[in-house]
Design an enzyme around this catalytic site. Structure first.
Site, PDB file in Angstrom:
ATOM      1  N   TYR A 152       0.853  -1.207   0.000  1.00 52.66           N
ATOM      2  CA  TYR A 152       0.000   0.000   0.000  1.00 52.66           C
ATOM      3  C   TYR A 152       0.881   1.246   0.000  1.00 52.66           C
ATOM      4  O   TYR A 152       0.739   2.132  -0.834  1.00 52.66           O
ATOM      5  CB  TYR A 152      -0.924  -0.017   1.219  1.00 52.66           C
ATOM      6  CG  TYR A 152      -1.621   1.308   1.483  1.00 52.66           C
ATOM      7  CD1 TYR A 152      -2.497   1.853   0.538  1.00 52.66           C
ATOM      8  CD2 TYR A 152      -1.397   2.020   2.657  1.00 52.66           C
ATOM      9  CE1 TYR A 152      -3.129   3.070   0.769  1.00 52.66           C
ATOM     10  CE2 TYR A 152      -2.026   3.229   2.894  1.00 52.66           C
ATOM     11  CZ  TYR A 152      -2.891   3.754   1.939  1.00 52.66           C
ATOM     12  OH  TYR A 152      -3.497   4.966   2.172  1.00 52.66           O
TER      13      TYR A 152
HETATM   14  N1  NAD Z   1      -8.721   7.383   5.942  1.00 53.64           N
HETATM   15  C1  NAD Z   1      -7.425   7.492   6.250  1.00 53.64           C
HETATM   16  O1  NAD Z   1      -7.041   7.462   7.429  1.00 53.64           O
HETATM   17  C2  NAD Z   1      -6.390   7.702   5.168  1.00 53.64           C
HETATM   18  C3  NAD Z   1      -5.054   7.859   5.571  1.00 53.64           C
HETATM   19  C4  NAD Z   1      -4.082   8.048   4.598  1.00 53.64           C
HETATM   20  C5  NAD Z   1      -4.442   8.106   3.259  1.00 53.64           C
HETATM   21  N2  NAD Z   1      -5.737   7.933   2.901  1.00 53.64           N
HETATM   22  C6  NAD Z   1      -6.069   7.997   1.464  1.00 53.64           C
HETATM   23  O2  NAD Z   1      -7.160   8.892   1.295  1.00 53.64           O
HETATM   24  C7  NAD Z   1      -7.976   8.463   0.206  1.00 53.64           C
HETATM   25  C8  NAD Z   1      -9.417   8.322   0.642  1.00 53.64           C
HETATM   26  O3  NAD Z   1      -9.471   7.376   1.712  1.00 53.64           O
HETATM   27  P1  NAD Z   1     -10.817   6.963   2.431  1.00 53.64           P
HETATM   28  O4  NAD Z   1     -10.481   6.715   3.853  1.00 53.64           O
HETATM   29  O5  NAD Z   1     -11.894   7.905   2.083  1.00 53.64           O
HETATM   30  O6  NAD Z   1     -11.073   5.537   1.757  1.00 53.64           O
HETATM   31  P2  NAD Z   1     -12.398   4.888   1.190  1.00 53.64           P
HETATM   32  O7  NAD Z   1     -12.053   3.470   0.855  1.00 53.64           O
HETATM   33  O8  NAD Z   1     -13.538   5.125   2.107  1.00 53.64           O
HETATM   34  O9  NAD Z   1     -12.669   5.701  -0.152  1.00 53.64           O
HETATM   35  C9  NAD Z   1     -12.064   5.396  -1.381  1.00 53.64           C
HETATM   36  C10 NAD Z   1     -13.159   5.336  -2.454  1.00 53.64           C
HETATM   37  O10 NAD Z   1     -12.531   5.080  -3.705  1.00 53.64           O
HETATM   38  C11 NAD Z   1     -13.303   4.145  -4.412  1.00 53.64           C
HETATM   39  N3  NAD Z   1     -12.403   3.405  -5.299  1.00 53.64           N
HETATM   40  C12 NAD Z   1     -11.433   2.526  -4.935  1.00 53.64           C
HETATM   41  N4  NAD Z   1     -10.809   2.047  -6.028  1.00 53.64           N
HETATM   42  C13 NAD Z   1     -11.394   2.644  -7.098  1.00 53.64           C
HETATM   43  C14 NAD Z   1     -11.188   2.562  -8.500  1.00 53.64           C
HETATM   44  N5  NAD Z   1     -10.250   1.764  -9.001  1.00 53.64           N
HETATM   45  N6  NAD Z   1     -11.972   3.309  -9.310  1.00 53.64           N
HETATM   46  C15 NAD Z   1     -12.929   4.120  -8.801  1.00 53.64           C
HETATM   47  N7  NAD Z   1     -13.171   4.232  -7.482  1.00 53.64           N
HETATM   48  C16 NAD Z   1     -12.411   3.503  -6.648  1.00 53.64           C
HETATM   49  C17 NAD Z   1     -13.935   3.260  -3.372  1.00 53.64           C
HETATM   50  O11 NAD Z   1     -15.140   2.635  -3.822  1.00 53.64           O
HETATM   51  C18 NAD Z   1     -14.158   4.222  -2.214  1.00 53.64           C
HETATM   52  O12 NAD Z   1     -15.488   4.724  -2.206  1.00 53.64           O
HETATM   53  C19 NAD Z   1      -7.339   7.178  -0.309  1.00 53.64           C
HETATM   54  O13 NAD Z   1      -6.492   7.500  -1.386  1.00 53.64           O
HETATM   55  C20 NAD Z   1      -6.520   6.687   0.869  1.00 53.64           C
HETATM   56  O14 NAD Z   1      -5.452   5.876   0.467  1.00 53.64           O
HETATM   57  C21 NAD Z   1      -6.727   7.734   3.824  1.00 53.64           C
END
Ligand code: NAD
Length: 330
Positions: A152
């Site tokens: 990741y």
């Molecule tokens: N939540 C955290 O603590 C955190 C921390 C560090 C980084 N991030 C990053 O922030 C971003 C958002 O995270 P989140 O917590 O909202 O996650 P989440 O999984 O709730 O949201 C991601 C969304 O992207 C969609 N998705 C995934 N793959 C896809 C694809 N190939 N095509 C289209 N849609 C797709 C999913 O259906 C989901 O709704 C991500 O990039 C994640 O890596 C989150």
């Protein structure tokens, strides 16, 4: 402004879209509603966005390059916030393909679309996991970060580098965020707070990894959204260079941590949850899980210099807001 946001059915994308819609912007969302976790939760978030006239959702995968291009070209977005990704450290050990597909191929397609039809600013989610094995705290954007502990983290670090090359070659201004453990209402069921609340309310034990010795720079969702909205206005360039900036010497490109710089011990986080739920957790202490890092701590200095803002919601208040939402849902 015309915003394109990828991942609007996800935790962070939903909150960002709602905040921008409330402020009067037009938001087009892209999400494939992946089944990584409860699709019902994604549908429920999306159902709160659909009533806005200025919102539209395209149910497509980023890997569908032609589909993505069609949406992008028709919209001509002014600001793009790319949040869609396969998230989660632990899942990347069992399902590596999903990370290569969503994060590498998906982000490549976003960069290609941005090259052909340039937004004013492309903002992309990366992660504190990109700091990998670094032990110097707090984590600063200019620290070398080349020892990822999970696929990741490796895919996220790779997208930062891919982004830089496109910012340089094609002049697309880009900000990459490194988010630090985001939590709050509408949060993710695969993350600790949700899992702990679920287990505690069912009278089940909670698994505490790292023997309870870990700490995280937890970021409350509203604080994260505030930071993103402010950074959207700070298009990387020499005009806004600040001290100790991560601004690239050759491209309109900058990396920015979004975290408050006040790490909290995992056991204090659990304590805040116990207080909010009015229950004591049955704790099952376990060793560190593969791919995890023991501590994260954000330097919030760059964010503060650029935006005048740093996340500061105490975990007690943030966890209590999560519990209010969770109880309302379940
Ligand atoms: N939540 C955290 O603590 C955190 C921390 C560090 C980084 N991030 C990053 O922030 C971003 C958002 O995270 P989140 O917590 O909202 O996650 P989440 O999984 O709730 O949201 C991601 C969304 O992207 C969609 N998705 C995934 N793959 C896809 C694809 N190939 N095509 C289209 N849609 C797709 C999913 O259906 C989901 O709704 C991500 O990039 C994640 O890596 C989150």
């Amino acid at each position: 402004m015309r915003y394109l946001i990828t991942g609007t059915a996800g935790f962070i994308g939903f909150h960002l879209a709602r905040r921008l819609l409330d402020a009067g912007h037009a938001v087009t969302g892209i999400d494939n509603f992946s089944d990584y976790y409860d699709v019902g939760l994604k549908e429920a978030r999306n159902a709160l966005l659909e009533p806005y006239d200025a919102f539209s959702i395209h149910r497509l995968a980023l890997e569908d390059k032609a589909g993505l291009d069609a949406v992008w070209n028709a919209l001509q977005p002014e600001i793009v916030v790319h949040l869609a990704a396969q998230a989660g450290v632990r899942y990347s050990i069992t399902h590596p393909d999903s990370y290569v597909s969503s994060n590498l191929v998906g982000t490549f397609n976003v960069l290609e679309a941005a090259r052909r039809c340039k937004p004013q600013h492309l903002l992309v989610a990366s992660t504190s996991s990109a700091y990998g094995a670094n032990t110097k705290m707090p984590f600063r954007e200019n620290d070398r970060a080349v020892h990822p502990m999970s696929l990741y983290a490796a895919t996220k670090g790779a997208t930062e580098l891919m982004g830089h090359s496109y910012a340089h070659l094609y002049g697309v201004p880009m900000t990459f965020f490194r988010f630090f453990t985001v939590y709050g209402p509408w949060g993710r069921p695969d993350m600790a707070l949700f899992k702990f609340a679920e287990a505690m309310l069912a009278g089940q034990p909670i698994d505490i990894f790292g023997q309870g010795q870990m700490s995280r720079d937890f970021t409350f969702i509203d604080d994260l959204i505030e930071a993103i909205v402010r950074l959207a206005d700070v298009v990387p360039g020499e005009a806004n260079r600040v001290a100790d900036d991560s601004l690239s010497p050759v491209a309109p490109y900058r990396l920015v941590n979004i975290g408050g710089g006040a790490p909290v011990a995992l056991m204090d986080y659990v304590g805040a949850l116990e207080k909010a739920l009015g229950r004591t957790a049955i704790k099952n202490f376990l060793p560190m899980q593969a791919g995890d890092v023991p501590h994260t701590s954000a330097s919030a200095e760059l964010l503060e210099r650029l935006t005048g803002y740093r996340p500061s919601t105490p975990v007690e208040a943030g966890v209590s807001a999560f519990v209010d939402w969770y109880r309302g849902q379940h």
